[in-house]
Design an enzyme around this catalytic site. Structure first.
Site, PDB file in Angstrom:
ATOM      1  N   THR A 299      -1.712  -2.140   3.635  1.00  0.00           N
ATOM      2  CA  THR A 299      -2.258  -1.315   2.559  1.00  0.00           C
ATOM      3  C   THR A 299      -3.306  -0.363   3.124  1.00  0.00           C
ATOM      4  O   THR A 299      -3.317   0.838   2.815  1.00  0.00           O
ATOM      5  CB  THR A 299      -2.888  -2.201   1.467  1.00  0.00           C
ATOM      6  OG1 THR A 299      -1.892  -3.106   0.962  1.00  0.00           O
ATOM      7  CG2 THR A 299      -3.436  -1.373   0.328  1.00  0.00           C
ATOM      8  N   GLN A 351       1.570   2.158  -6.884  1.00  0.00           N
ATOM      9  CA  GLN A 351       0.787   0.947  -6.634  1.00  0.00           C
ATOM     10  C   GLN A 351      -0.290   1.240  -5.581  1.00  0.00           C
ATOM     11  O   GLN A 351       0.000   1.777  -4.516  1.00  0.00           O
ATOM     12  CB  GLN A 351       1.688  -0.192  -6.145  1.00  0.00           C
ATOM     13  CG  GLN A 351       0.930  -1.503  -5.939  1.00  0.00           C
ATOM     14  CD  GLN A 351       1.839  -2.676  -5.656  1.00  0.00           C
ATOM     15  OE1 GLN A 351       3.065  -2.587  -5.777  1.00  0.00           O
ATOM     16  NE2 GLN A 351       1.269  -3.801  -5.271  1.00  0.00           N
ATOM     17  N   ASP A 352      -1.538   0.881  -5.904  1.00  0.00           N
ATOM     18  CA  ASP A 352      -2.667   1.033  -4.962  1.00  0.00           C
ATOM     19  C   ASP A 352      -2.942   2.492  -4.597  1.00  0.00           C
ATOM     20  O   ASP A 352      -3.184   2.812  -3.427  1.00  0.00           O
ATOM     21  CB  ASP A 352      -2.422   0.215  -3.684  1.00  0.00           C
ATOM     22  CG  ASP A 352      -2.528  -1.287  -3.915  1.00  0.00           C
ATOM     23  OD1 ASP A 352      -2.708  -1.688  -5.075  1.00  0.00           O
ATOM     24  OD2 ASP A 352      -2.419  -2.035  -2.938  1.00  0.00           O
ATOM     25  N   ASP A 373      -2.645  -1.947  -9.944  1.00  0.00           N
ATOM     26  CA  ASP A 373      -3.886  -2.038  -9.150  1.00  0.00           C
ATOM     27  C   ASP A 373      -4.268  -0.683  -8.550  1.00  0.00           C
ATOM     28  O   ASP A 373      -4.704  -0.607  -7.408  1.00  0.00           O
ATOM     29  CB  ASP A 373      -3.720  -3.061  -8.015  1.00  0.00           C
ATOM     30  CG  ASP A 373      -3.332  -4.443  -8.504  1.00  0.00           C
ATOM     31  OD1 ASP A 373      -3.584  -4.761  -9.683  1.00  0.00           O
ATOM     32  OD2 ASP A 373      -2.761  -5.207  -7.694  1.00  0.00           O
ATOM     33  N   TRP A 443      -8.959  -9.359  -8.471  1.00  0.00           N
ATOM     34  CA  TRP A 443      -8.403  -9.470  -7.115  1.00  0.00           C
ATOM     35  C   TRP A 443      -9.186 -10.500  -6.298  1.00  0.00           C
ATOM     36  O   TRP A 443      -8.625 -11.255  -5.518  1.00  0.00           O
ATOM     37  CB  TRP A 443      -8.450  -8.092  -6.456  1.00  0.00           C
ATOM     38  CG  TRP A 443      -7.900  -8.035  -5.077  1.00  0.00           C
ATOM     39  CD1 TRP A 443      -6.953  -8.854  -4.524  1.00  0.00           C
ATOM     40  CD2 TRP A 443      -8.236  -7.103  -4.051  1.00  0.00           C
ATOM     41  NE1 TRP A 443      -6.684  -8.482  -3.228  1.00  0.00           N
ATOM     42  CE2 TRP A 443      -7.461  -7.416  -2.916  1.00  0.00           C
ATOM     43  CE3 TRP A 443      -9.121  -6.025  -3.986  1.00  0.00           C
ATOM     44  CZ2 TRP A 443      -7.549  -6.696  -1.724  1.00  0.00           C
ATOM     45  CZ3 TRP A 443      -9.211  -5.297  -2.821  1.00  0.00           C
ATOM     46  CH2 TRP A 443      -8.435  -5.628  -1.695  1.00  0.00           C
TER      47      TRP A 443
END
Length: 536
Positions: A299, A351-352, A373, A443
Site C-alpha cells: 500500500t 480503495q486507499d 478506507d 483500523w
C-alpha cells in the site's frame, strides 16, 4: 607486621570501594526500575535502558532527564534496526519481487524513523528549539513508520519475512517516550481546548509572499516550470523535484506544473523541504499512475505521489491512481510532510486513495474520491471546506470513508472533517440504496475520527460507523465523534452504541479537533486573516 597491616588496610579499602560501587549500582538500578515502572512497557524500558551507554547507571532526579534517556535509547535502537535492515536487504536470500518491495519500504521507513528520532532528540534536548507538542508529533511518526513496515509485509502476505529485523520491539520503546513526553505536553499547555476561536489563520512559517502564492489566482512566478509540450525547464515533474533537491539552501521553491496529464510516480524526499507544486487547476494538471497491491506493491509503495519533505504545499493539482476498484489498495497520494498544505487539489482513486501517513497536514477546498478506507493513515489532519465523493464499490463491498491508524493512546493524531460535504459521486448516485456507506471503521486500537459541522447526504448508513471485520475490535478504545452535522445522513438517532463513540454536544468537546488544537495552533496558527478557520 607493618607490611601485614598495610596489606589488610589495602584489602579493606578495596572491599569498601567495591561494596560502595555495588551499593551505587544497586541504587541506580533501583532508580531506573522506579522510573521504568511509570511507563506502559516497564520490562522493555528496564532491559534496554540498562544496555545503553547513554544511561551509565546515572541517578535520575528529574523526569526531563528520564525523557532524554528514553528518546536517546529509541534513537540508538532505531539506528541498529536500520543497519540490520540494510544488511538484510543485501542478503542474497531475498529472491522475489514481494520480498524486495517490502525490504525497500522497511529500509526507507526505518531511515525516516532515525531521522525523526534524531530530530526529536536534537531539537528537544540539545538545541532546545522545539515544543513538547512537536516532539510528540515526531515520536508519533517514528512509531507509525515501524507499523507501516509491518503492514507492508501483511499486504503482500509475507508477515514472517521481516521478523529477523524486528527483534527489538521498537514500538514499545517509542511508546514509553510518548507516554512520558505527554506529561510535558500537558504541562506546556500545547493542547488547547478553547471554544471561542473563530478567527481566520495561516501558518506562521509562511512568509507574506507564500500567503500571496496560495491566495493568488494569477500565474505564479516559478523557480522551475514543467510542461509536457517542452515549453518549460522539464517535461517530467520528478525531474524538477530532483533539481530542486540539489539546491543548497532549502527556502521555498515553486515548481509550476502546466496543464497536462503526467503519467509518472513522484517522490519528495525527507531532505527536500519547502517544495510547492502549483498546477493550472485540478481539472487541467493531473499526476497519475496505477500501482496497486495486486500488482505486487505494498500500500505504501503504490502511491502515485509520496511526500516526505517538510512544509510541502500543493495547489490546483489532481493526484490520481487509475488502478480501479478490482485491484485492491492503490494510493493516489501518500504524505508524511510535517506542516503541509493541500489547497484546491483533487485526489482520485478507489480503495486507499489518500494516505495521510503521518505528521501535521491541512487540506482546504479539496475533492477526495474513493470507496474503501479511502482516507486513511495516522497523521494529525484536518479537512476543511472539502468535498468527499463516494464512488460505486464492487458488488458485495461497503464503502468506508475513513480508516484512521492511531495505535497508541498518546499519539497526538486523528482525522478531523470540518465544514465539509460528504456526497455520492456521479457513478454512485443511481445505486446508493444498494450499498452501505460508513463514516469509518477502526483500523487500529485507538482510531480517532471526528466529523464536525459538515453536510452528509442520504448515502450515510444510519449506523454511521462500521465494525472492523465483523468483530468488536477497538470499540471501547477508539474515539469517533460527531458534532453539529446536517443533511439527510446526519441523524445520530440510530448510530452505533460503542463505548468509544460520542455525539458531541458542546463546543468544548469539539474544539480539540479544530485546526487550532489538533494541528498545534500555538505553534503555527497565529491570527493573520488568511484562508482557513482555526477554530469551530
Amino acid at each position: 607486621m607493618r607490611k601485614t597491616l598495610l596489606t589488610l588496610l589495602l584489602l579493606s579499602s578495596i572491599f569498601s570501594i567495591a561494596n560502595s560501587s555495588k551499593r551505587r549500582s544497586r541504587s541506580s538500578n533501583n532508580n531506573i526500575d522506579w522510573w521504568c515502572n511509570q511507563t506502559p512497557h516497564p520490562q522493555a524500558c528496564k532491559y534496554y535502558t540498562k544496555q545503553t551507554h547513554y544511561y551509565h547507571n546515572k541517578n535520575i532526579k528529574h523526569k526531563s532527564k528520564f525523557r532524554e534517556i528514553l528518546i536517546h535509547l529509541a534513537l540508538e535502537r532505531a539506528v541498529i534496526m536500520r543497519n540490520t535492515a540494510r544488511e538484510f536487504g543485501q542478503n542474497n536470500s531475498i529472491i522475489n519481487k514481494k520480498q524486495k518491495t517490502v525490504s525497500r519500504d522497511c529500509l526507507k521507513l526505518y531511515d525516516n524513523t532515525v531521522f525523526h528520532l534524531n530530530r526529536t532528540f536534537s531539537n528537544l534536548h540539545v538545541k532546545k528549539t522545539c515544543s513538547s507538542f512537536d516532539a510528540q508529533t515526531w515520536l508519533s511518526t517514528a512509531y507509525t513508520n515501524i507499523e507501516t513496515c509491518r503492514n507492508g509485509a501483511l499486504d503482500l502476505k509475507i508477515p514472517n519475512f521481516i521478523t529477523p529485523i524486528m527483534k527489538v520491539n521498537m514500538t514499545e520503546i517509542i511508546s514509553n517516550g510518548l507516554f512520558i513526553n505527554w506529561e510535558f505536553v500537558k504541562r506546556d499547555g500545547r493542547v488547547r481546548y478553547t471554544d471561542d476561536v473563530t478567527d481566520e489563520a495561516f501558518p506562521r512559517w509562511f512568509s507574506v509572499r507564500e500567503r500571496k502564492l496560495l491566495e493568488s489566482s494569477r500565474v505564479i512566478k516559478a523557480n522551475l516550470v514543467v510542461a509536457k509540450d517542452g515549453s518549460g525547464h522539464f517535461r517530467k515533474v520528478q525531474e524538477a523535484i530532483n533539481a530542486a533537491g540539489r539546491r543548497r539552501i532549502k527556502t521555498r521553491f515553486v515548481i509550476r506544473v502546466k496543464r497536462g496529464v503526467y503519467r509518472e510516480n513522484i517522490e519528495v524526499g525527507k531532505m527536500n523541504d519547502n517544495i510547492m507544486l502549483v498546477g493550472d487547476g485540478n481539472r487541467n494538471t493531473i499526476i497519475t499512475s496505477s500501482r496497486n497491491v495486486k500488482a505486487g506493491f505494498t500500500t505504501y509503495s503504490s502511491a502515485t505521489a509520496g511526500i516526505d519533505g517538510l512544509h510541502f504545499i500543493a495547489r490546483d493539482i489532481t493526484f490520481e491512481n487509475t488502478a480501479g476498484p478490482h485491484r485492491g489498495q492503490a494510493v493516489a497520494l501518500r504524505s508524511a510532510s510535517d506542516l503541509s498544505v493541500f489547497y484546491r487539489c483533487a485526489f482520485k482513486g478507489y480503495q486507499d486513495t489518500l494516505m495521510v501517513h503521518a505528521q501535521r497536514q491541512f487540506f482546504r477546498e479539496c475533492y477526495i474520491y474513493g470507496t474503501v478506507d479511502f482516507i486513511f493513515g495516522n497523521a494529525a489532519v484536518v479537512f476543511q471546506n472539502c468535498i468527499i465523493l463516494v464512488r460505486r464499490p464492487l458488488n458485495g463491498q461497503a464503502n468506508m470513508i475513513t480508516a484512521q491508524g492511531r495505535d497508541d493512546p498518546f499519539q497526538n493524531t486523528g482525522i478531523s472533517i470540518h465544514n465539509s460535504q460528504i456526497r455520492a459521486a456521479p457513478d454512485f448516485r443511481p445505486v446508493v440504496g444498494k450499498f452501505n456507506t460508513f463514516l469509518g471503521r477502526p483500523w487500529q486500537r485507538y482510531s480517532r475520527v471526528v466529523v464536525m459541522k459538515s453536510f452528509m447526504d442520504n448515502l450515510i448508513s444510519p449506523m454511521g460507523w462500521s465494525p472492523w471485520g465483523g468483530s468488536n475490535f477497538a470499540q471501547s478504545t477508539l474515539f469517533y465523534g460527531e458534532y453539529n452535522n446536517f443533511g439527510p445522513g446526519s441523524s445520530t438517532r440510530s448510530r452505533v452504541r460503542w463505548p468509544g463513540y460520542q455525539v458531541m454536544k458542546s463546543p468544548a468537546q469539539a474544539s480539540p479537533f479544530t485546526v487550532n488544537s489538533l494541528l498545534a495552533g500555538a505553534t503555527w496558527l497565529p491570527s493573520t486573516g488568511v484562508p482557513f478557520t482555526s477554530g469551530l
